[in-house]
Design a protein around this motif. Sequence first.
Motif, PDB file in Angstrom:
ATOM      1  N   PRO A   1       0.568  -1.363   0.169  1.00 35.14           N
ATOM      2  CA  PRO A   1       0.208  -0.128  -0.108  1.00 35.14           C
ATOM      3  C   PRO A   1       1.221   1.307   0.066  1.00 35.14           C
ATOM      4  O   PRO A   1       0.995   1.609   0.986  1.00 35.14           O
ATOM      5  CB  PRO A   1      -0.568   0.091   1.598  1.00 35.14           C
ATOM      6  CG  PRO A   1       0.118  -0.859   2.092  1.00 35.14           C
ATOM      7  CD  PRO A   1       0.395  -1.408   1.303  1.00 35.14           C
ATOM      8  N   PHE A   2       0.888   2.226  -0.652  1.00 39.27           N
ATOM      9  CA  PHE A   2       1.400   3.173  -1.065  1.00 39.27           C
ATOM     10  C   PHE A   2       0.694   3.814  -2.025  1.00 39.27           C
ATOM     11  O   PHE A   2       0.076   4.265  -2.913  1.00 39.27           O
ATOM     12  CB  PHE A   2       2.665   3.348  -2.460  1.00 39.27           C
ATOM     13  CG  PHE A   2       3.375   4.954  -2.593  1.00 39.27           C
ATOM     14  CD1 PHE A   2       3.811   5.181  -1.547  1.00 39.27           C
ATOM     15  CD2 PHE A   2       3.242   4.647  -3.386  1.00 39.27           C
ATOM     16  CE1 PHE A   2       4.614   6.123  -2.360  1.00 39.27           C
ATOM     17  CE2 PHE A   2       3.477   6.418  -4.328  1.00 39.27           C
ATOM     18  CZ  PHE A   2       4.928   7.081  -3.424  1.00 39.27           C
ATOM     19  N   ILE A   3      -0.267   4.984  -1.237  1.00 37.74           N
ATOM     20  CA  ILE A   3      -1.661   5.283  -1.865  1.00 37.74           C
ATOM     21  C   ILE A   3      -1.116   7.028  -1.091  1.00 37.74           C
ATOM     22  O   ILE A   3      -1.509   7.875  -2.294  1.00 37.74           O
ATOM     23  CB  ILE A   3      -2.436   4.600  -1.218  1.00 37.74           C
ATOM     24  CG1 ILE A   3      -2.776   3.477  -1.281  1.00 37.74           C
ATOM     25  CG2 ILE A   3      -3.675   5.362  -0.858  1.00 37.74           C
ATOM     26  CD1 ILE A   3      -3.629   2.559  -0.139  1.00 37.74           C
ATOM     27  N   SER A   4      -1.784   7.202   0.557  1.00 37.79           N
ATOM     28  CA  SER A   4      -1.414   8.780   0.634  1.00 37.79           C
ATOM     29  C   SER A   4      -0.324   9.783   0.180  1.00 37.79           C
ATOM     30  O   SER A   4      -0.422  10.356  -0.165  1.00 37.79           O
ATOM     31  CB  SER A   4      -1.295   8.830   2.063  1.00 37.79           C
ATOM     32  OG  SER A   4      -1.027   8.464   2.812  1.00 37.79           O
TER      33      SER A   4
ATOM     34  N   SER B   1      -5.518  10.510  -5.065  1.00 38.37           N
ATOM     35  CA  SER B   1      -6.010  10.831  -3.841  1.00 38.37           C
ATOM     36  C   SER B   1      -7.330  10.546  -3.254  1.00 38.37           C
ATOM     37  O   SER B   1      -7.379  11.467  -2.842  1.00 38.37           O
ATOM     38  CB  SER B   1      -5.935  12.529  -4.645  1.00 38.37           C
ATOM     39  OG  SER B   1      -6.066  12.861  -5.657  1.00 38.37           O
ATOM     40  N   SER B   2      -8.291  10.491  -4.735  1.00 34.97           N
ATOM     41  CA  SER B   2      -9.432  10.061  -4.498  1.00 34.97           C
ATOM     42  C   SER B   2      -9.595   9.106  -3.137  1.00 34.97           C
ATOM     43  O   SER B   2     -10.943   9.004  -3.185  1.00 34.97           O
ATOM     44  CB  SER B   2     -10.169   9.290  -5.578  1.00 34.97           C
ATOM     45  OG  SER B   2      -9.579   8.277  -6.480  1.00 34.97           O
ATOM     46  N   ILE B   3      -8.993   8.173  -2.793  1.00 35.70           N
ATOM     47  CA  ILE B   3      -8.813   7.339  -2.146  1.00 35.70           C
ATOM     48  C   ILE B   3      -8.690   7.079  -0.687  1.00 35.70           C
ATOM     49  O   ILE B   3      -6.975   7.831  -0.731  1.00 35.70           O
ATOM     50  CB  ILE B   3      -8.096   5.438  -2.835  1.00 35.70           C
ATOM     51  CG1 ILE B   3      -7.671   5.703  -4.345  1.00 35.70           C
ATOM     52  CG2 ILE B   3      -7.597   5.030  -1.559  1.00 35.70           C
ATOM     53  CD1 ILE B   3      -9.204   4.764  -5.053  1.00 35.70           C
ATOM     54  N   ASP B   4      -9.635   7.424  -0.092  1.00 30.61           N
ATOM     55  CA  ASP B   4      -9.698   7.202   1.345  1.00 30.61           C
ATOM     56  C   ASP B   4      -8.516   6.243   1.997  1.00 30.61           C
ATOM     57  O   ASP B   4      -9.209   4.973   1.999  1.00 30.61           O
ATOM     58  CB  ASP B   4     -10.776   8.106   1.737  1.00 30.61           C
ATOM     59  CG  ASP B   4     -11.428   7.615   3.190  1.00 30.61           C
ATOM     60  OD1 ASP B   4     -10.200   7.719   3.745  1.00 30.61           O
ATOM     61  OD2 ASP B   4     -12.454   7.730   3.816  1.00 30.61           O
ATOM     62  N   VAL B   5      -7.357   6.427   1.994  1.00 30.95           N
ATOM     63  CA  VAL B   5      -7.134   5.061   2.962  1.00 30.95           C
ATOM     64  C   VAL B   5      -7.005   5.615   4.792  1.00 30.95           C
ATOM     65  O   VAL B   5      -7.453   3.559   4.937  1.00 30.95           O
ATOM     66  CB  VAL B   5      -5.443   6.219   3.023  1.00 30.95           C
ATOM     67  CG1 VAL B   5      -4.663   4.911   3.979  1.00 30.95           C
ATOM     68  CG2 VAL B   5      -5.288   5.896   1.806  1.00 30.95           C
ATOM     69  N   ASP B   6      -7.800   6.205   5.398  1.00 26.10           N
ATOM     70  CA  ASP B   6      -8.435   5.638   6.799  1.00 26.10           C
ATOM     71  C   ASP B   6      -9.813   4.939   6.256  1.00 26.10           C
ATOM     72  O   ASP B   6      -9.791   4.055   7.756  1.00 26.10           O
ATOM     73  CB  ASP B   6      -8.698   7.165   7.200  1.00 26.10           C
ATOM     74  CG  ASP B   6      -7.437   8.106   7.778  1.00 26.10           C
ATOM     75  OD1 ASP B   6      -6.649   7.421   8.211  1.00 26.10           O
ATOM     76  OD2 ASP B   6      -7.654   9.169   7.378  1.00 26.10           O
ATOM     77  N   ALA B   7     -10.188   4.487   5.127  1.00 25.82           N
ATOM     78  CA  ALA B   7     -11.438   3.842   5.632  1.00 25.82           C
ATOM     79  C   ALA B   7     -11.334   2.437   4.741  1.00 25.82           C
ATOM     80  O   ALA B   7     -12.043   1.436   4.609  1.00 25.82           O
ATOM     81  CB  ALA B   7     -12.417   4.610   4.545  1.00 25.82           C
ATOM     82  N   LEU B   8     -10.056   2.464   4.369  1.00 28.56           N
ATOM     83  CA  LEU B   8      -9.687   1.022   3.881  1.00 28.56           C
ATOM     84  C   LEU B   8      -9.409  -0.511   4.661  1.00 28.56           C
ATOM     85  O   LEU B   8      -8.913  -0.281   6.215  1.00 28.56           O
ATOM     86  CB  LEU B   8      -8.020   0.849   2.720  1.00 28.56           C
ATOM     87  CG  LEU B   8      -8.141   1.547   1.754  1.00 28.56           C
ATOM     88  CD1 LEU B   8      -6.833   1.438   1.530  1.00 28.56           C
ATOM     89  CD2 LEU B   8      -9.120   0.846   1.231  1.00 28.56           C
ATOM     90  N   ARG B   9      -9.747  -1.389   5.138  1.00 23.94           N
ATOM     91  CA  ARG B   9      -9.704  -2.193   5.899  1.00 23.94           C
ATOM     92  C   ARG B   9      -8.859  -3.856   4.687  1.00 23.94           C
ATOM     93  O   ARG B   9      -9.366  -3.821   3.559  1.00 23.94           O
ATOM     94  CB  ARG B   9     -10.846  -2.300   6.480  1.00 23.94           C
ATOM     95  CG  ARG B   9     -11.738  -0.973   7.067  1.00 23.94           C
ATOM     96  CD  ARG B   9     -10.835  -1.253   8.877  1.00 23.94           C
ATOM     97  NE  ARG B   9     -11.225  -0.235   9.164  1.00 23.94           N
ATOM     98  CZ  ARG B   9     -10.769   1.521   9.365  1.00 23.94           C
ATOM     99  NH1 ARG B   9      -9.877   1.488   7.975  1.00 23.94           N
ATOM    100  NH2 ARG B   9     -11.601   1.953  10.179  1.00 23.94           N
ATOM    101  N   ALA B  10      -8.481  -4.169   6.014  1.00 23.52           N
ATOM    102  CA  ALA B  10      -7.725  -5.744   5.269  1.00 23.52           C
ATOM    103  C   ALA B  10      -7.847  -6.718   6.665  1.00 23.52           C
ATOM    104  O   ALA B  10      -7.392  -6.289   7.291  1.00 23.52           O
ATOM    105  CB  ALA B  10      -6.058  -5.388   4.695  1.00 23.52           C
ATOM    106  N   ASP B  11      -7.619  -8.130   5.809  1.00 24.35           N
ATOM    107  CA  ASP B  11      -7.535  -8.678   6.667  1.00 24.35           C
ATOM    108  C   ASP B  11      -5.949  -9.243   6.344  1.00 24.35           C
ATOM    109  O   ASP B  11      -5.848  -9.416   7.916  1.00 24.35           O
ATOM    110  CB  ASP B  11      -8.088  -9.968   6.659  1.00 24.35           C
ATOM    111  CG  ASP B  11     -10.039 -10.577   6.592  1.00 24.35           C
ATOM    112  OD1 ASP B  11     -10.196 -10.124   7.677  1.00 24.35           O
ATOM    113  OD2 ASP B  11      -9.992 -10.598   5.618  1.00 24.35           O
TER     114      ASP B  11
END
Length: 227
Positions: free
Chosen positions: A25-28, A34-44
């Motif tokens: 994950p290299f997103i923020s 920029s359209s991706i809300d990293v704080d809302a991402l969830r993973a197992d």
Amino acid sequence: MIEITYFGHSSFLVKIKDQSVLFDPFISPNPEASSIDVDALRADYVLLSHGHEDHVADAEKITKNSNAMLISNFEVASWFANKGVEKYHPMNHGGSKALDFGKIKYVNAIHSSTLPDGSAGGHPGGFVVSHEGGCFYYAGDTALTYDMKLIGEEFKVDFAFLPIGDNFTMGIADAIKAANFVGTDKIIGMHYDTFPYIQIDLDAAKKSAAEAGKELILLNIGESITL
């Protein structure tokens, strides 16, 4: 069938059965994502191929937010453990691990691996993921290597996530050879266009793949597909 969502660069969320597996994950820090809300991402699970910032930047936040299991080589996993990540599993090359969604094998990659603070990140790798419905290969950052032929001998690979941006990794010509080595005709391209060094001619890449009998899938950021 599995669902794949692209978050830019080399970051993908793969849903296998009821489990979500996030790669590199290299997103923020990526303006294109920029359209991706990293704080809302969830993973197992969060799987990291190596320690470079453009593969681990959001790993700590997402892992902690999700109470996910972080998996990487020993050095990278230990580095995150020292940052307070409680659930982690270290691996090394050739090792396999059975998980809720299937089985992963950590395989060789030819690259470098330094963590964001300059710490040694061990040797980079990739992952072969076997699950109830099939198998795929996530190469991480790598050059073309004959070791990929061993993957093709051991596994029936349905598709492969392969870097195509050249300069720091394979370009499209070597990615096509890598697909041949692992025995698949389906390539999901990654590690291209994020930085000036790895900007490529996408039309030319698609043409090269098509001429070689390969399907080159280039996703838009935020786009999902089912394979």
